[in-house]
Design an enzyme around this catalytic site. Structure first.
Site, PDB file in Angstrom:
ATOM      1  N   GLN A  85       0.802  -1.218   0.000  1.00 51.25           N
ATOM      2  CA  GLN A  85       0.000   0.000   0.000  1.00 51.25           C
ATOM      3  C   GLN A  85       0.844   1.282   0.000  1.00 51.25           C
ATOM      4  O   GLN A  85       0.356   2.330  -0.376  1.00 51.25           O
ATOM      5  CB  GLN A  85      -0.967  -0.012   1.190  1.00 51.25           C
ATOM      6  CG  GLN A  85      -2.013  -1.115   1.050  1.00 51.25           C
ATOM      7  CD  GLN A  85      -2.985  -1.134   2.216  1.00 51.25           C
ATOM      8  OE1 GLN A  85      -2.737  -1.766   3.223  1.00 51.25           O
ATOM      9  NE2 GLN A  85      -4.092  -0.426   2.078  1.00 51.25           N
ATOM     10  N   GLU A  98      -5.814  -9.721   9.043  1.00 49.81           N
ATOM     11  CA  GLU A  98      -7.233  -9.875   8.697  1.00 49.81           C
ATOM     12  C   GLU A  98      -7.545 -11.089   7.814  1.00 49.81           C
ATOM     13  O   GLU A  98      -7.978 -10.951   6.664  1.00 49.81           O
ATOM     14  CB  GLU A  98      -7.732  -8.609   8.007  1.00 49.81           C
ATOM     15  CG  GLU A  98      -7.647  -7.390   8.891  1.00 49.81           C
ATOM     16  CD  GLU A  98      -8.342  -6.167   8.295  1.00 49.81           C
ATOM     17  OE1 GLU A  98      -8.644  -6.183   7.086  1.00 49.81           O
ATOM     18  OE2 GLU A  98      -8.596  -5.221   9.035  1.00 49.81           O
TER      19      GLU A  98
HETATM   20  C1  BGC Z   1      -6.622  -3.372   5.993  1.00 47.29           C
HETATM   21  C2  BGC Z   1      -5.893  -2.238   5.323  1.00 47.29           C
HETATM   22  C3  BGC Z   1      -6.884  -1.290   4.669  1.00 47.29           C
HETATM   23  C4  BGC Z   1      -7.779  -0.720   5.740  1.00 47.29           C
HETATM   24  C5  BGC Z   1      -8.817   0.267   5.224  1.00 47.29           C
HETATM   25  C6  BGC Z   1      -7.893  -2.976   6.673  1.00 47.29           C
HETATM   26  O1  BGC Z   1      -8.895  -3.864   6.272  1.00 47.29           O
HETATM   27  O2  BGC Z   1      -5.763  -4.088   6.824  1.00 47.29           O
HETATM   28  O3  BGC Z   1      -5.006  -2.786   4.393  1.00 47.29           O
HETATM   29  O4  BGC Z   1      -6.272  -0.281   3.935  1.00 47.29           O
HETATM   30  O5  BGC Z   1      -8.461  -1.768   6.380  1.00 47.29           O
HETATM   31  O6  BGC Z   1      -9.698  -0.359   4.342  1.00 47.29           O
END
Ligand code: BGC
Length: 387
Positions: free
Chosen positions: A20, A156
Site C-alpha cells: 500500500q 485480517e
Molecule cells: C486493511 C488495510 C486497509 C484498511 C482500510 C484494513 O482492512 O488491513 O489494508 O487499507 O483496512 O480499508
C-alpha cells in the site's frame, strides 16, 4: 473537561502495509492483476521503500512511540525457495531506523499480497501453503533476530478470505464457499505452525494476528436479525481466534465496522461510505475479554480527504477504548490506520486514510491538522474530553 489517562507504557502509533505504501513491487498477485487490467496499479505508491527514514521522522515528530508495518513476501522470496538477501537487508535497516528513533516495531509478516509463484500454486488453497508460509516466516525471523519483538503473522484473515473467495473481488477472484472455508482453515494452520516454530527458536518474541472484528447487534424484536447476529459473532469474530487461542501472545484488533439489524441510528459516514459509530469499538473489545490476552488496536482509521472528521473520529474511538480499559480490558496500544495516504486495494489511491497527506505527483508529505490533535494524545498519554 475530563482527562482520561491511558496505562503507562501505552504504545501510540500508526500503521501501513508494504504494497500500500512502498512502491516498486512487481512480483506479487496484485501487481499481476494490475498488469492484466483487473485492479488499479500501485506503481510507486508513496515511495515509502526509499523514504521510510523521512516517514519515521514524521511519526516521531508526532510523538508516536510505535509503528506497525509489513514485510513483502514477494520481495523476500521472489521465486520459490530463492531468498533475496538485499530485500531482507532493507527490512533490517527499516527496523534499525525505527529503533533508532524510539519507535517500537510491530512487524506484520503477511498483509494480503502473495508472491506470484505462490499464487500460481493456488496460494492458501494449496494444502502445502502452511509449509511455504512457515518457511518464509522462519527465514525472515531468523534474519531479523531480536530487532522485532512483536510479530503479527497474518493481517485480517477473514477479510482476505471474504474478499478473495466469497465476494471474489480481490485476487484470485474466486467465488466459492468451499474454497473460502479451506482458505480460512489453511490460514489457521499456517499461523499455528509459524507460532510453534518461532517460539521454539526464540520464546521471547510475542506473536499474534491482526483480526478484523465487527460489532454485530440487532433489535430485540428482530428474530431473524438476532439469529444472524449470533451466527456472525461466532463465525466472523471468534472462529479464527478460538482456533489459535493457545498460539497467540496478544490480540491485534483491527476495528472499522458495525452491523446492526432491525434498528438504525443516525450516523455520519466516511469517504468510503462507512458509518461512524465509536461505541462499537467498546462492544468489540468487551467481547475479547474471554481470551485473557493483551490487546493492541492494530488498526482503526477513517478515509477523510478534507480532514474534517478525522480528529473527532480518533478521539471518540479513544474515549470508548479508555472506557473498555476501565471495564477491565487489557488494551496496551493503538495504531491509527494509516500514517500515510496509501493504495486502498480495489479502490486505488482515492480514499485518503493518512495522518499525512500524500501529493503523489511530487511525493511531498503534508501533515494534516488531525495528526496534531492525535499528537497531543500521544504526547500526554491522555485524552481530554468534554464529558
Ligand atoms: C486493511 C488495510 C486497509 C484498511 C482500510 C484494513 O482492512 O488491513 O489494508 O487499507 O483496512 O480499508
Amino acid at each position: 473537561m475530563g482527562k482520561l489517562r491511558f496505562p503507562d507504557k501505552f504504545f501510540w502509533g500508526s500503521a501501513t502495509s508494504s504494497y500500500q505504501v512502498e512502491g516498486g513491487i512487481e512480483y506479487n498477485d496484485w501487481a499481476q492483476a494490475a498488469r492484466e487490467g483487473k485492479m488499479p496499479a500501485a506503481g510507486k505508491a508513496a515511495d515509502h521503500y526509499n523514504r521510510y527514514e523521512e516517514d519515521f521522522d514524521i511519526a516521531k515528530s508526532l510523538n508516536q512511540n510505535a509503528h506497525r508495518f509489513s514485510i513483502e513476501w514477494a520481495r523476500i522470496e521472489p521465486e520459490e525457495g530463492r531468498f533475496d538477501e538485499d530485500a531482507i537487508e532493507h527490512y533490517r535497516k527499516v527496523l534499525q531506523a525505527l529503533r533508532g528513533k524510539g519507535l517500537e516495531p510491530f512487524v506484520t509478516l503477511w498483509h494480503f499480497t502473495l508472491p506470484i509463484w505462490f499464487a500460481k500454486m493456488g496460494g492458501f488453497e494449496n494444502k502445502k501453503a502452511p509449509f511455504y508460509f512457515a518457511r518464509y516466516c522462519e527465514y525472515v525471523v531468523s534474519r531479523l533476530g531480536e530487532r522485532a519483538q512483536f510479530l503479527i503473522t497474518i493481517n485480517e484473515p477473514m477479510i482476505y478470505a471474504g474478499q478473495s473467495y466469497m465476494k471474489g473481488i480481490w485476487p484470485p477472484f474466486r467465488k466459492n464457499i468451499f474454497k473460502f472455508i479451506k482458505v480460512v482453515n489453511n490460514l489457521i494452520m499456517s499461523h499455528n505452525i509459524v507460532y510453534g516454530k518461532i517460539k521454539l527458536s526464540d520464546p521471547n518474541i510475542l506473536i499474534g494476528i491482526a483480526k478484523n472484528n465487527m460489532d454485530f447487534d440487532s433489535s430485540r424484536f428482530n428474530f431473524a436479525g438476532r439469529l444472524i447476529q449470533i451466527f456472525l459473532r461466532l463465525f466472523w469474530n471468534h472462529y479464527f481466534l478460538k482456533k489459535i487461542s493457545r498460539q497467540q501472545d496478544f490480540i491485534g484488533l483491527n476495528f472499522y465496522f458495525h452491523k446492526h439489524f432491525g434498528y438504525k441510528i443516525y450516523e455520519k459516514k466516511s469517504d468510503m461510505g462507512w458509518a461512524i459509530y465509536p461505541p462499537a469499538i467498546h462492544h468489540v473489545l468487551m467481547e475479547l475479554k474471554k481470551y485473557r490476552k493483551p490487546i493492541y488496536i492494530a488498526e482503526n482509521g477513517i478515509a477523510d480527504a478534507v480532514d474534517s472528521k478525522r480528529a473527532k473520529f480518533i478521539k471518540d474511538h479513544l474515549y470508548w477504548v479508555h472506557r473498555a480499559i476501565h471495564d477491565g480490558i487489557d488494551v496496551r496500544g493503538y495504531f491509527y490506520w494509516s500514517l500515510l495516504d496509501n493504495f486502498e486495494w480495489d479502490k486505488g489511491f482515492e480514499p485518503r486514510f493518512g495522518l499525512v497527506e500524500m501529493n503523489y505527483e511530487t511525493m511531498e508529505r503534508g501533515i494534516r491538522s488531525s495528526a496534531y490533535e492525535y499528537k497531543k494524545i500521544c504526547e500526554t498519554n491522555m485524552l481530554e474530553t468534554n464529558n
